[in-house]
Each structure stands twice: as structure tokens, then as C-alpha cells.
Write a protein that holds these residues in place. Structure first.
Motif, mmCIF file in Angstrom:
data_model
loop_
_atom_site.group_PDB
_atom_site.id
_atom_site.type_symbol
_atom_site.label_atom_id
_atom_site.label_comp_id
_atom_site.label_asym_id
_atom_site.label_seq_id
_atom_site.Cartn_x
_atom_site.Cartn_y
_atom_site.Cartn_z
ATOM 1 N N ALA A 124 1.173 4.166 -2.994
ATOM 2 C CA ALA A 124 0.960 5.591 -2.692
ATOM 3 C C ALA A 124 2.179 6.410 -3.125
ATOM 4 O O ALA A 124 2.038 7.474 -3.732
ATOM 5 C CB ALA A 124 0.681 5.779 -1.198
ATOM 6 N N PHE B 265 2.457 6.443 -7.193
ATOM 7 C CA PHE B 265 1.452 7.325 -7.777
ATOM 8 C C PHE B 265 1.722 8.769 -7.352
ATOM 9 O O PHE B 265 1.562 9.704 -8.136
ATOM 10 C CB PHE B 265 0.044 6.902 -7.352
ATOM 11 C CG PHE B 265 -0.451 5.663 -8.047
ATOM 12 C CD1 PHE B 265 0.309 5.025 -9.020
ATOM 13 C CD2 PHE B 265 -1.691 5.113 -7.741
ATOM 14 C CE1 PHE B 265 -0.155 3.882 -9.667
ATOM 15 C CE2 PHE B 265 -2.163 3.984 -8.386
ATOM 16 C CZ PHE B 265 -1.405 3.363 -9.336
ATOM 17 N N GLY B 266 2.111 8.940 -6.094
ATOM 18 C CA GLY B 266 2.361 10.277 -5.570
ATOM 19 C C GLY B 266 3.504 10.992 -6.259
ATOM 20 O O GLY B 266 3.555 12.215 -6.289
ATOM 21 N N ARG C 256 0.840 -1.214 0.000
ATOM 22 C CA ARG C 256 0.000 0.000 0.000
ATOM 23 C C ARG C 256 0.870 1.258 0.000
ATOM 24 O O ARG C 256 0.624 2.196 -0.754
ATOM 25 C CB ARG C 256 -0.918 0.038 1.213
ATOM 26 C CG ARG C 256 -1.970 -1.052 1.259
ATOM 27 C CD ARG C 256 -2.868 -0.862 2.492
ATOM 28 N NE ARG C 256 -3.630 0.367 2.386
ATOM 29 C CZ ARG C 256 -3.759 1.274 3.350
ATOM 30 N NH1 ARG C 256 -3.152 1.111 4.514
ATOM 31 N NH2 ARG C 256 -4.479 2.360 3.147
ATOM 32 N N ALA C 257 1.877 1.255 0.858
ATOM 33 C CA ALA C 257 2.751 2.432 0.960
ATOM 34 C C ALA C 257 3.522 2.648 -0.342
ATOM 35 O O ALA C 257 3.736 3.787 -0.768
ATOM 36 C CB ALA C 257 3.706 2.259 2.135
ATOM 37 N N ALA D 17 4.272 10.460 -9.532
ATOM 38 C CA ALA D 17 4.109 10.349 -10.986
ATOM 39 C C ALA D 17 4.170 11.697 -11.698
ATOM 40 O O ALA D 17 4.649 11.780 -12.827
ATOM 41 C CB ALA D 17 2.794 9.640 -11.317
ATOM 42 N N LEU E 198 -5.762 1.965 -1.697
ATOM 43 C CA LEU E 198 -5.538 3.317 -1.170
ATOM 44 C C LEU E 198 -6.787 3.907 -0.511
ATOM 45 O O LEU E 198 -6.717 4.967 0.105
ATOM 46 C CB LEU E 198 -5.057 4.252 -2.286
ATOM 47 C CG LEU E 198 -3.724 3.880 -2.929
ATOM 48 C CD1 LEU E 198 -3.338 4.912 -3.976
ATOM 49 C CD2 LEU E 198 -2.615 3.735 -1.892
ATOM 50 N N TYR F 171 -6.335 1.349 -6.732
ATOM 51 C CA TYR F 171 -7.259 2.326 -6.139
ATOM 52 C C TYR F 171 -7.855 1.758 -4.850
ATOM 53 O O TYR F 171 -7.930 2.439 -3.832
ATOM 54 C CB TYR F 171 -8.353 2.642 -7.158
ATOM 55 C CG TYR F 171 -9.395 3.653 -6.758
ATOM 56 C CD1 TYR F 171 -9.050 4.838 -6.121
ATOM 57 C CD2 TYR F 171 -10.741 3.435 -7.058
ATOM 58 C CE1 TYR F 171 -10.026 5.775 -5.779
ATOM 59 C CE2 TYR F 171 -11.709 4.353 -6.737
ATOM 60 C CZ TYR F 171 -11.355 5.527 -6.090
ATOM 61 O OH TYR F 171 -12.325 6.443 -5.765
#
Lengths: 202, 202
Positions: B113, B116-117, B109-110, B119, B176, B173
Motif C-alpha cells: 500500500a 503504490f501509494g 500488505r502495508a 508512486a 489490498l 491487487y
């Protein structure tokens, strides 16, 4: 406070709210949750901290509201009355141009990256946005999918919550990929997504 | 360098590589791209900076390789030979337990994140990971979908690239969102996703 002062105060309040939300959105996109403070937002918006705190209890709540201004301004959502009575195909088709334009701006991409990027490190923001803004929209999307399922275009064994994740997940994932789509390409992409679920005809 | 030194050097090199990748993964998850440097990775791994630079030209390349160790270790991917000859349903069913376990760890999960964070703010990382690791896997996924389409379980008008985004997008998705799934719930979720595309029977 006199009635006259209240009368003068209201437009100023609405203007201050807009300035605060705009400042919150810009700072969040630029710096993320951890790089944004109520103090910075107030300064950028040209208001005092008390003005911000009168309206929002904390930065997560403020940033969630600020995110929503970008999303709500750009996309036209069908009402529950429309969903109950109009053709799902027609409602989806009518939403495509707006959705394709809204999801292909640099600001939207940056916002998605920030929101997903903060989901694990700052879960309160996602939780606040989810509860106040996503849940009501998911209820409308579920109603649309259930109606299309009753009409037979969405397959009978579709899991509505999973189907919503597949649509939203595809779009948000696509805009974070290298070589993100322009608006005409996104229109084509959205049609392929909705067709796959049964919300547009083959 | 003598042959003996090379002989002794190889296991040490492999061990150093593993330590560097582990350090890179942990620092990236903890601090993101902008908070991670080759210097910190070398220090955490207990090696000199030249050892790192002999193997990786920059931090994006190193972090991409480090991410891959987490993903590749946990999930069993079907080979192109298996895809060409075996039942798509059976291949997908065989992958579910591993995928459900791999995608429900706190570390996964981390990682999602963080990736995507970064990108939009650090597009080189996504571009490097995409080119080296995602593209080959998407080719295998496309081959599987095309075979299932030939066999008639995936619908004839499915856009293969869009369908891959819908599957990967839904899973990333979902993890998150607030209240992320545990492993049994993720098994159920993955089955619903694959059923929706036609990669598992209704």
C-alpha cells in the motif's frame, strides 16, 4: 416549500452534487483520505456542510462516489444484455480505445496511487468503493469471461475471479511503474492482457 | 584507524546497517515517504545521521534497501542456472509456500500500500526500487517464462513483460482488497495465477 421552490431546487441540487464530487475528487487526489475532510470539501465546493451531509453520510462514501465519476465518465461498460448476446471479442475490442484513454491520464494514475495507498491505513474507503462500485462491475466481467469460456476462447480451467484480478491488477500496476505508458502504448498493452486471458484472438 | 579498530568495526557496522534498515522499514510503513526522514531513521536506529549518510545517499535509496530486506528474506528466488536447467513447473511449485507466507503478512500488505501509494507523489522511491531490485528479478522471471514458452507450456504469443505484470499485479491487487487472503487461500490463489499463464499444469 412550494412546488415552485422544489422546481427551482432540483437543478441547484444536481449542480451542488457535481461541485461536491469534483471537490472531493481533487482533494483526495491532492491530499489522500487523511488530508481530506467534509469541511474542506464543502468549502472548496462553495456549499455548507449540511448540504454535504444531506447527501453523504461520511467522507469515505463521498470520496468513493467522487472516484466513480472519473471512472464511469470515461469508460463505456457493456450491459448484461450485450454480454449475453454479442461476441466477447467484439465487446472487448470496442472498449479498448476508451479504456486506454481513461487509464493514461495523470488524474487516473494519481487516483490509483491514492486508493491503493489508503487500502491498509483507511480500509473503509476501499471497502465502500468495492461494495458499491467494484462488485457490480466484477459481476459483468465474470459474465463476460464465463460466456467466452462457454464459447471456448477462454480456457475451461480459468478461475474467473483470479482472471479479473490479473487484468485489473496488470493495468493498475503498469500505470504506477516508472515510465508509464501513453495512450497508443496502453492500447497495445491492453490487447496483450486480453489476448493472454482469451478475450481477444491470438 | 588501526587494523584492530577495523576488525572490531565490521560487525558493529553490519549491526548498525540492520538497525537502520529495520528503522527505515518501520517508519516508512507507519508514516509513508513524506512522513519519514533520515533524522528520524537515525534516531530510531540509535545511530548518528553521519552513520546513515556514509551508507545511503538519501531516504529513497535507504527505504528501497529496507523494503528489499523484507522481500528478499521471505521469498526464495530461483537462480539463472536453475531456470536454464530445471523444470519451470518444479521451480514454481517449490516457490509457492514461501510466496504465500510472505505475501499474507500484515507488514507485506502495508508495504505494498505504501509503495503504490507513493508512486505518483514520490516517484523517486519507485524508480530507485525498480532499478535496483525489480529489474534484476524481472529478468529472471522473463527467463523462466521464455523457457516455459520454449517447452510449450506457456503459449507462443505470450508477451513476457505483460505476463509478469499480470502475475505481480494480481497478487499485489489481491492483498489490498477487502477480506485479504490467509496463507492457505493465497497458495490456492497463486496456483490459479501461475496455471493461467502456463507456469503450472492445468
Amino acid at each position: 416549500m412550494t412546488a415552485g421552490a422544489v422546481g427551482r431546487g432540483r437543478p441547484r441540487d444536481a449542480e451542488a452534487d457535481r461541485a461536491i464530487l469534483r471537490a472531493g475528487l481533487e482533494l483526495f487526489i491532492e491530499r489522500g483520505v487523511e488530508g481530506t475532510s467534509i469541511e474542506q470539501i464543502a468549502k472548496k465546493a462553495g456549499v455548507g456542510k449540511p448540504t454535504v451531509y444531506r447527501r453523504w453520510s461520511g467522507k469515505e462514501e463521498l470520496i468513493a462516489a467522487a472516484m466513480e465519476t472519473l471512472v464511469a465518465d470515461e469508460v463505456q461498460w457493456a450491459s448484461s444484455e450485450q454480454i449475453a448476446t454479442e461476441s466477447p471479442y467484439a465487446l472487448v475490442e470496442a472498449a479498448i480505445d476508451g479504456a486506454a484513454a481513461a487509464t493514461t491520464t495523470a488524474q487516473y494514475r494519481a487516483l490509483v496511487a491514492r486508493v491503493f495507498g489508503s487500502a491498509v491505513s483507511h480500509p473503509e474507503l476501499m471497502a465502500t468503493y468495492w461494495q458499491h462500485y467494484i462488485v457490480p462491475r466484477r459481476k459483468l466481467a465474470a459474465a463476460l469471461l464465463e460466456r467466452a469460456r462457454d464459447l471456448g476462447t477462454v480456457s475451461a480451467d480459468t478461475d474467473v475471479e483470479v482472471a479479473i484480478d490479473m487484468m485489473v491488477g496488470a493495468i493498475t500496476y503498469r500505470v504506477l511503474q516508472p515510465d508509464p505508458p501513453d495512450t497508443p502504448e496502453m492500447r497495445r498493452y491492453l490487447r496483450a492482457v486480453y489476448r493472454q486471458i482469451g478475450l481477444l484472438p491470438s
